[in-house]
Write a protein that holds these residues in place. Structure first.
Motif, short mmCIF file in Angstrom:
data_model
loop_
_atom_site.label_atom_id
_atom_site.label_comp_id
_atom_site.label_asym_id
_atom_site.label_seq_id
_atom_site.Cartn_x
_atom_site.Cartn_y
_atom_site.Cartn_z
N PHE A 15 0.87 -1.18 0.00
CA PHE A 15 0.00 0.00 0.00
C PHE A 15 0.90 1.23 0.00
N THR A 22 3.60 0.58 2.81
CA THR A 22 3.41 -0.54 3.73
C THR A 22 3.37 -1.84 2.94
N ALA A 24 2.10 -5.01 3.17
CA ALA A 24 1.14 -5.73 4.02
C ALA A 24 1.24 -7.24 3.81
N ALA A 43 -1.36 -11.27 15.09
CA ALA A 43 -1.57 -10.00 15.78
C ALA A 43 -2.20 -8.96 14.86
N SER A 44 -2.83 -7.97 15.46
CA SER A 44 -3.44 -6.88 14.70
C SER A 44 -2.41 -6.22 13.78
N CYS A 46 -1.07 -7.58 11.07
CA CYS A 46 -0.09 -8.50 10.44
C CYS A 46 -0.47 -8.84 9.00
N LYS A 48 -3.84 -10.02 7.91
CA LYS A 48 -4.91 -11.02 7.74
C LYS A 48 -6.02 -10.53 6.80
N SER A 49 -6.51 -9.31 7.08
CA SER A 49 -7.61 -8.80 6.24
C SER A 49 -7.12 -8.52 4.82
N THR A 50 -5.88 -8.09 4.71
CA THR A 50 -5.31 -7.86 3.38
C THR A 50 -5.27 -9.18 2.60
N HIS A 204 -9.66 -14.02 15.92
CA HIS A 204 -8.79 -13.75 17.07
C HIS A 204 -9.04 -14.76 18.18
#
Ligand SMILES: Nc1ncnc2c1ncn2[C@@H]1O[C@H](COP(=O)(O)OP(=O)(O)OP(=O)(O)O)[C@@H](O)[C@H]1O
Ligand SMILES: [Mg+2]
Length: 238
Positions: A15, A22, A24, A43-44, A46, A48-50, A204
């Protein structure tokens, strides 16, 4: 070994803003086979959503290749990608993402109306079957605001499965639910998996992750652990 559905090879996702770049996803390589049930943890921030957005073709990769059912989707135009996504991918979000102006059955029918291969009668049947699967037939005429969070997520799952996609992608599907509703959604995932649906879920919650057959852990845009916890595909011992 089952049939390979999705293949990510040497995938980066970067990004860029005016001031910051970044990375990602960083050299991600992995395959998903038909009938698998995966949980992705980490972890937040890291990635995952990407990774889920990339898998779901909501976002394009910066480097590498992505193949779904033998089709290299990194070379598709935006229109072709949208059409392919609608047929191949069922997406479930943490915040349900139902359209508030549409009734439950209209929400489920909407993605199907873009499909040239489905007649009106097919769409009606698929909507009815999906509602039955998630036990929401009695709320077909309701609007999202008239439903509880757990019920809204059930409708979102019905919308995701109604098109018989190759894979169900779920990003924190129980993140906005209390523990009772969360475990009933997880029980529904178990049931879908035993029906043969391929599922890839970000969570999580260690108890939710433990229900999956394969666990993937991410750290700083990379997969750092990929382990088969239960040697089970479609609930039959592989
Ligand atoms: N659209 C974007 N533009 C710029 N940076 C982004 C964008 N989307 C994500 N990022 C960055 O990419 C990295 C990975 O974000 P991502 O949302 O994938 O994390 P995550 O693992 O899903 O975190 P969480 O558990 O909090 O949901 C983060 O550093 C984030 O700031
Ligand atoms: Mg996320």
């Amino acid at each position: 070994m089952g049939k390979t559905l999705l293949e990510l090879s040497s995938v980066d996702k970067v990004f860029s803003t005016d001031t910051l770049e970044t990375r990602a996803l960083c050299d991600v390589n992995f395959n998903i086979e038909e009938g698998e049930y995966l949980a992705i943890t980490g972890a937040s921030g890291c990635g995952k959503s990407t990774l889920m957005s990339v898998l779901g073709m909501l976002d394009v990769i910066s480097k590498g290749t992505y193949v779904i059912n033998g089709q290299d989707v990194s070379i598709l135009s935006a229109n072709e990608r949208a059409r392919y996504r609608n047929r191949e991918i069922g997406f479930i979000f943490q915040s349900f993402n139902l359209i508030s102006e549409l009734s439950v059955e209209e929400n489920i029918a909407l993605p199907l109306t873009y499909r040239k291969d489905l007649k009106d009668t097919d769409i009606k049947r698929r909507v009815a079957e999906a509602l039955e699967k998630v036990e929401m037939s009695h709320r077909a005429q309701h609007f999202p605001s008239q439903l509880s969070g757990g019920q809204q997520q059930r409708v979102a799952i019905a919308r995701a499965i109604a098109g018989s996609p190759s894979i169900l992608l779920a990003d924190e599907p129980t993140g906005n639910l209390d523990s009772k509703n969360a475990s009933s959604i997880m029980a529904l995932f178990d049931e879908l998996h035993s029906d043969g649906v391929t599922i890839c879920m970000v969570t999580h919650d260690p108890a939710s992750a433990a229900r999956a057959c394969r666990q993937i852990e991410m750290l700083d845009g990379k997969i750092v652990r990929d382990s088969l916890v239960k040697n089970v595909v479609n609930n039959s011992v592989a």
